[in-house]
Motif scaffolding. Structure first.
Motif, short mmCIF file in Angstrom:
data_model
loop_
_atom_site.label_atom_id
_atom_site.label_comp_id
_atom_site.label_asym_id
_atom_site.label_seq_id
_atom_site.Cartn_x
_atom_site.Cartn_y
_atom_site.Cartn_z
N THR A 192 -29.66 20.82 21.49
CA THR A 192 -28.31 20.96 20.95
C THR A 192 -27.34 20.01 21.66
O THR A 192 -26.52 19.34 21.01
CB THR A 192 -27.86 22.43 21.09
N ASP A 194 -31.50 25.91 13.84
CA ASP A 194 -31.94 26.90 14.83
C ASP A 194 -31.13 28.15 14.51
O ASP A 194 -30.00 28.31 14.94
CB ASP A 194 -31.66 26.43 16.26
N GLN A 199 -22.72 27.26 19.54
CA GLN A 199 -22.77 26.16 20.51
C GLN A 199 -22.80 24.81 19.79
O GLN A 199 -22.07 23.87 20.16
CB GLN A 199 -24.03 26.31 21.39
N ASP A 256 -30.87 20.31 13.99
CA ASP A 256 -31.25 21.09 15.17
C ASP A 256 -32.32 22.08 14.73
O ASP A 256 -32.26 22.60 13.62
CB ASP A 256 -30.01 21.84 15.68
MG MG Z 1 -30.18 24.68 21.00
#
Ligand code: MG
Ligand code: GDP
Ligand code: GDP
Length: 343
Positions: free
Chosen positions: A152, A175, A184, A227
């Motif tokens: 990330t 994710d 995040q 991601d």
């Molecule tokens: Mg991550």
């Protein structure tokens, strides 16, 4: 368009002739500042390697079998990996046999040469990576790796560097395992000025990838960074999930993903080798990013992993800031470890 070209500024006018392929992408800090930060980032690896090397040759004048034994241990304990260490030792043995007499004072230079040669061989496939995306289609990078490796963060840094260069970046939050992971990524996307496509936590990662590519395509994005979750129970599970994501991507953009980047935490040393093995068996990995080289003496993994897997290291992470993700440059790396060639 090849991936590195993404780092070039868009021409002011479309008709402006294309500049020849730039060596150093302008998205990165230039010159001394850049080299200085890299030196600092690799400081622990360098200090570790050379203090061990100094101990190995202490009181000896020529490179003999004993010195080579000790050198072998130095390399293995620097996380270069057994296979690569054996290869380096064999090459140095051949030189010793050829040159008859080799002083221990020369060992540092020879080691530098052998490591530089090895990195060059390991990256000889460089010209063929960054498969050209079809003109007008976004360049899609699927980012894989175990939980905590730095996926990330690496996507966030990359997105920031690319948007700074005027690229339109789309990020897919595939994710979906933890809500915190999506948040995040969202923080990074906002900071970078990139567009993030997300779904509810727990939704199908392949579905997120589909949405992201569809939106990226419809909006004329230049780059898509996907991601993925690293938390998978076993190799079959990993393979199935990554295959499913890939298949869905191809439905939207034929040829996607153009790149599968495996992110490895360099500070885990031998574990990083194991992860590389698992992921390369589960999916076709086309490039590597090795993170957290700052604050570790295990930077030798860069040498070992390049040699063993023959997958080009694209990026190295040397800190948590946006500019601490660097395009991996073999020469700079060797210079940071051994000092500039003239020294
Ligand atoms: Mg991550
Ligand atoms: P992910 O689970 O693979 O997505 O990993 P994250 O991107 O969440 O990163 C895990 C942790 O590693 C975070 O605390 C990051 O700030 C940290 N991290 C990532 N890259 C680097 C790096 O190059 N250097 C340092 N020191 N920390 C890093
Ligand atoms: P358990 O070991 O079966 O209890 O699994 P967990 O509690 O770790 O995960 C619960 C659910 O999330 C299961 O249905 C898993 O298949 C799924 N899961 C676990 N890891 C991942 C992942 O990395 N990606 C996705 N998409 N699903 C996952």
């Amino acid at each position: 368009m090849a991936f590195f070209d993404m780092f070039k500024k868009r021409p002011a006018q479309p008709a402006e002739p294309q500049a020849p392929a730039a060596q150093a992408p302008a998205a990165q800090p230039a010159g001394e500042e850049r080299a200085g930060a890299l030196d600092a980032g690799l400081e622990k690896t360098k200090t570790g390697l050379f203090s061990k090397l100094a101990r190995a040759v202490a009181g000896r004048t020529t490179v003999d079998a004993d010195v080579l034994d000790d050198l072998e241990e130095v390399l293995i304990t620097s996380d270069v990996g057994v296979e690569t260490t054996v290869a380096i030792i064999r090459r140095i043995e051949q030189r010793v046999a050829r040159d008859k007499y080799m002083s221990t004072a020369e060992l540092r230079r020879i080691l530098r040469e052998e490591i530089a040669a090895l990195l060059e061989e390991a990256h000889s496939a460089e010209g063929s990576f960054g498969l050209d995306a079809r003109e007008g289609e976004p360049y899609v990078v699927m980012v894989v790796g175990v939980n905590g490796a730095g996926k990330t963060t690496t996507i966030g840094k990359l997105a920031a560097q690319l948007t700074r260069m005027g690229r339109k970046v789309w990020i897919g939050a595939a994710d979906t395992f933890r809500a915190a992971a999506i948040d995040q990524l969202g923080v990074w996307a906002d900071r970078a000025g990139a567009t993030m496509i997300r779904q509810e936590m727990g939704s199908d990662p392949a579905s997120v990838a589909f949405d992201t590519l569809s939106s990226a395509r419809a909006n004329g994005a230049d780059v898509v960074l996907i991601d993925t979750a690293g938390r998978l129970h076993n190799k079959i599970g990993l393979m199935n999930e990554l295959t499913k994501i890939r298949n869905v991507m191809q439905k939207v953009i034929p040829g996607a993903p153009h790149e599968v980047m495996l992110v490895l935490d360099g500070s885990t040393g031998q574990n990083a080798f194991e992860q590389a093995k698992q992921f390369t068996e589960a999916t076709q990995v086309t490039s590597l990013a090795i993170t957290k080289l700052d604050g570790t003496a295990k930077g030798g993994v860069v040498v070992g992993i390049s040699d063993r897997f023959r997958i080009p290291v694209r990026y190295i992470g040397i800190g948590e800031g946006v500019d601490d993700l660097r395009i991996f440059d073999r020469k700079e790396f060797v210079n940071a470890l051994f000092g500039d060639e003239k020294n």
